[in-house]
Structure formats: C-alpha cells, structure tokens
Design a protein around this motif. Structure first.
Motif, short mmCIF file in Angstrom:
data_model
loop_
_atom_site.label_atom_id
_atom_site.label_comp_id
_atom_site.label_asym_id
_atom_site.label_seq_id
_atom_site.Cartn_x
_atom_site.Cartn_y
_atom_site.Cartn_z
N UNK A 1 -12.34 6.36 3.01
CA UNK A 1 -11.26 6.62 3.98
C UNK A 1 -9.90 6.45 3.30
N UNK A 2 -8.99 7.38 3.62
CA UNK A 2 -7.65 7.30 3.02
C UNK A 2 -6.84 6.17 3.63
N UNK A 3 -6.32 5.29 2.79
CA UNK A 3 -5.48 4.18 3.26
C UNK A 3 -4.01 4.48 3.01
N UNK A 4 -3.73 5.00 1.84
CA UNK A 4 -2.36 5.42 1.51
C UNK A 4 -2.50 6.67 0.64
N UNK A 5 -2.79 7.80 1.26
CA UNK A 5 -3.06 9.02 0.49
C UNK A 5 -2.02 9.27 -0.59
N UNK A 6 -2.45 9.62 -1.78
CA UNK A 6 -3.81 10.02 -2.16
C UNK A 6 -4.77 8.87 -2.45
N UNK B 1 0.83 -1.21 0.00
CA UNK B 1 0.00 0.00 0.00
C UNK B 1 0.86 1.25 0.00
N UNK C 1 0.88 4.14 -2.76
CA UNK C 1 0.62 5.53 -2.38
C UNK C 1 1.69 6.46 -2.91
N UNK D 1 -9.48 3.62 0.37
CA UNK D 1 -9.74 2.17 0.52
C UNK D 1 -10.22 1.54 -0.79
#
Lengths: 388, 155
Positions: A196-201, A143, A147, A204
């Motif tokens: 929801x941000x998991x690995x911005x940008x 991830x 990201x 999920x």
C-alpha cells in the motif's frame, strides 16, 4: 594521539513488539550478559542511546535509569541524543573516551522501546526527526519529506516508481537468508510494488518498521579487548558530519552531504574501494539510495539499477546490509547505529553464521557503517578492520 | 504532537508573513535563520526577507500513515516541493479542498504561496494552526480539474 580501540563483546535482542518488557527490562536483558563476562570493576564508563524514552515514556535522562538497573551507577554515564542515529553517536563517544585514555573499557547500550504506541504513533516518532522549527509548522512529516525526495529522485533520473522496490527486496533477501528478521519470507520487488502506498512513490515496506529492541557493545582499548574476546575488531576510523536540517534549503536535496563528509572522514585516504561490506541506514528506501550514491558506491541515479542487478545482495561484490539493515531486521529507534557496529563485530570477528560475508573473513578486511539521523541532518561513519 | 501556540506566535513572520532569511552578502534566500550562510559562508549577515510568492512544483507526494494490522493509510495530505522564483525552495502542503484529486497533476505547474489552515482535525481546545501552502491559480486549477475529471468542492 588516539590509542587503538576495538569492539570486544556484543549482544542484541531480537526486534519484536513485547508489551511485557519496559525500556529498563530491555537494557538489563541486553547488557546483563556482557556485564557478567567482564570483571565488575573493568567497565569505566557507560554510554546510553535511548531517544524514544522521552517521546514514548516521558523519561528524560534514561541513561541514569539504565545505569541504576545495570548496577553501574558508580561509573560515569553519558546519554547521547542524535535521533535515530543516537546509537552511532554513543559508539563514537565511547570510542573517543577509550581512545583518549579516559576509560579502558566502555559499555554502550542502545534501547528502543516503542511498542506501547500504535503503528501510526510509532511512525509519528520519526516526525521528531524533521526540523521542528521550520518544517513541522508547514504540516510536513517525515514520510511526506521522504516521499518528496523519492519523487524528485525518480523524475530527475527518469526512473519508474517500481524501481525503488529493489531496496526493500535486497534488504529482505539478506535478512531472511541471514536468519535475524521479523519477515516470514523475503518479498520480491514485484510484491513490494503491490504494497500500500504511504507516501507515493514510497509504499509501506519502504519505511522500516519500528520495534522494541536493544543492542549492547563493549568497547575497549585494543590490548584489553584481546584479553576479553577471541576475535575483537579494530576501529580503524570515525567520521561524523552534519547537513542543513531543512531539506528544502539544501543546495541539492538528493545529495546527502553529511553522509559524504562522514564517510570520507572515516575512510580517509583508503577510500571506499575494496570494502568487505557496507552497512547503511535503511530507515527509508530513498535514504539508503541517496546515502549509497552520495558516498560514491554508485553514480547518482544508478543505485536502483545496480540493486536490480544484484549489487548489495549476499554474494555480490559489495554486500550492503548483510543482516538486512533496519528494513530486514527491524528498526530500533536510536539502536540501529549500534546494531550496525554489532554486525561489523560479528562479520569481521567471531563470525556471522549463515550471513557471513566471505570477504569479511580475510585478515585485514575492512567494512564501513554509515548511520543517518533523520533525513540526513547528521551522519556517523565508522570504519572497522579485522586484525591482520 | 500537540500544537505549540507560543511557537506559532514566534514563527508568525514565516508562517503568516511569507518570510524567510536572506544573506546580506550573497542575497541567497533560506527558510531557516543561520549564523553562517550555507551558500557563501558570511557570518551574521542573515536578515528577514520576503520569500518569492510564486514558483513551480518540482516534486509531489500524498503522504499518510499506515494503520496497524490493516492495509489502510489514513490522514493523507498532498505535499509538494516548490522551486520558488529567484532560487529558493520550500516543501509544503498543497492547498484546495480537492487537492487529493489535483495532486497527481500539479507537477511543473505554477503555484503561489498562500496562508491557509494547516491541520483540519484538531482538538477543540487547541488553536487552529495556519501557515503557508502552495495554491494553484484559478485558471490552472480549472484546467487541471478538467484534465483529471476532478469534482472537488470550491475552496
């Protein structure tokens, strides 16, 4: 000289989290119906893709287990391991086996049994796809690297994080319209942006959810395929290539060299123009974008804009993932490459129902599937053709 | 996945000594040892070499893992892609206890490669893994803290 090879028969299980069934159960349920449709002595070889078996169940040589459970222990069995592209690797090996005349028909089975693990643990399965010698000791994850690629992509091309949402929105729309999906509805790009941000940008939804699933295909020499199936589909080209596994070592991290080379090999002089549709890995949004741009469907930095304008959706000049891909249908770890081939057999053969791409119904129509391993360390491209 | 102490010992040059591999023919630096140089194609010319100690942040993220049935993400870690002085590149975690606050502001900022503890939450029976992280200089960090309003603890 390779003999002509075709895809003849297919079957797939709907992706779900089913704690009642083991990996062997999935193999029996997906391949059993195909075994019943052909004479028992016709299947000369078995190719198995089940990369999750060792990671989840601690089962090495899952191919032997599958062969035993299917009553195929007497035929040669080969297990292919190429991470989440194992299904595509198994398909290529089966086509080569049949094309070389070593088998008249080969059964290819891909099994993803992951629901015994939690969502977090399932996501960690993808960490096995990064370079464990160089990247993992630095604390990196699948991830995290996705990201970083996504951030680099946005900065280089002066895009906004929300622009990435068009990948999920396109795949979800195709999946919901097509009828094979875990999604209750197709989220819009605006809805995806609110995830929801998991690995911005990346959020999920940008990471395809891992499911239990299985796919089986019967690959046969062309004359036999015509006997077995009303509408077989020809394998018109294969291409596979690799890239530097350490993402930071790549000359340009935003160019998936393996994808470019594999697609070029598979399509040859024909190129990618005029394809009826394209199947491309969507394990993560940024990987789909980079793959589409690396093989030349769009110029670098323009895929999100083209997606926003409708490219890739059903009815557009080039439908990309007509069944929704891993993001829309559900991600089978190691099964997605074979699922791409199944989609090609349906679209160019017997028909794909509600999601049928019109151009794929034309005699001689071609489609390309591109399956990535991990973050593009390997790529397997397959060109399919509807008989003229 | 559990920590592999033998692999850590084997990789001590890279993880603790800030070493990569240099092609003896084209002098290009790589993180992985390769028989054939991916830049010039020279064969068997890779040799251990120190990585440049300094670089600039080219990309960043704060990656975690989603929790089933909950709209939550746990285990977030700031991660950066660093363009090292001299052409090499490395992806690694961002150091500092207040890195979560600083992460959004480190783009294009100068960093150095520092040996730091990699994982914070590990089983008591396992060795503590160390490796390379990107660390901000004191001046840069102070300036970023002021600009982001961060109140992070001292490293």
């Amino acid at each position: 000289m390779m003999r002509p090879v075709s895809l003849a028969l297919e079957n797939a299980l709907a992706p779900e989290h089913d704690w009642r069934r083991s990996a062997a159960d999935l193999a029996i349920e997906v391949a059993g119906p195909l075994c019943q449709r052909v004479p028992p002595d016709l299947i000369d070889a078995l190719f198995v893709a089940a990369p999750a078996a060792l990671l989840v169940d601690g089962q090495a040589a899952q191919g032997a287990v599958v062969a035993d459970r299917l009553g195929l222990a007497v035929v040669p069995c080969y297990q292919l391991e190429a991470g989440d592209a194992s299904g595509a690797a198994a398909l290529h090996a089966a086509v080569a086996q049949v094309g070389a005349g070593l088998a008249r028909a080969a059964l290819v089975v891909a099994v993803s049994k992951v629901s015994d693990r939690s969502e977090r643990e399932r996501a960690a399965l993808c960490d096995s796809l990064i370079d464990r010698e160089v990247e993992a000791p630095l604390g990196l994850t699948y991830q995290a690297l996705c990201g970083l690629l996504a951030d680099l992509y946005l900065v280089r091309h002066k895009l906004k994080p929300g622009d990435l949402a068009h990948v999920v929105a396109k795949n979800a729309a195709n999946a919901v319209a097509g009828g094979e999906t875990f999604l209750p509805h197709a989220p819009s790009a605006i809805e995806v942006r609110r995830d929801i941000p998991v690995a911005p940008p990346l959020v999920r939804s940008d990471f395809a959810p891992l499911f239990d699933t299985a796919t089986a295909l019967l690959v046969a020499e062309a004359p036999l395929a015509r006997e077995l199936a009303a509408a077989p589909v020809e394998i018109a080209g294969l291409g596979a290539a690799g890239d530097l596994t350490v993402v930071a070592d790549r000359p340009d991290p935003l160019r998936l060299e393996a994808a470019a080379r594999a697609a070029s090999k598979a399509t040859g002089a024909r190129g990618i123009d005029g394809l009826a549709f394209l199947e491309v890995s969507s394990a993560c949004s940024i990987l789909e974008l980079l793959a589409v741009e690396s093989i030349g469907v769009t110029a670098p930095g323009t895929a999100t804009g083209r997606y926003k304008d409708g490219l890739g959706r059903a009815g557009s000049p080039l439908c990309i993932n007509p069944g929704g891909g891993a993001q829309g249908r559900g991600f089978g770890f190691g099964a997605s490459g074979l699922e791409q081939a199944r989609e090609a057999l349906l679209q160019l053969g017997a028909g794909a129902g509600k999601r049928q791409v019109a151009a794929a119904s034309q005699p001689g129509a071609c489609a390309l599937s591109l399956c990535l391993a991990g973050l593009g360390s390997q790529a397997f491209a397959t060109l399919y053709r509807r008989p003229a | 996945m559990s920590h592999n102490v033998v692999a850590t010992w084997r990789g001590r040059g890279a993880l603790l000594g800030r070493e990569g591999w240099r092609c003896g023919a084209c002098q290009r630096l790589w993180l992985a040892r390769r028989r054939v140089c991916a830049g010039c194609g020279a064969v068997d010319r890779a040799e251990r070499a120190a990585l440049p100690r300094r670089g600039k942040v080219a990309a960043l993220s704060v990656a975690g893992a989603a929790v089933e049935h909950l709209d939550q993400v746990t285990g977030r870690k700031p991660v950066v892609l660093v363009e090292l002085t001299g052409g090499a590149r490395i992806a690694c975690l961002l150091a500092h206890a207040d890195s979560m606050t600083l992460a959004t502001a480190v783009r294009d900022q100068p960093v150095r490669l520092a040996v730091r503890r990699i994982a914070l939450a590990i089983d008591a029976s396992e060795p503590i893994p160390y490796g390379l992280k990107a660390a901000l200089d004191l001046e840069t960090r102070a300036a970023l803290k002021a600009s982001t309003g961060g109140e992070g603890k001292k490293e």
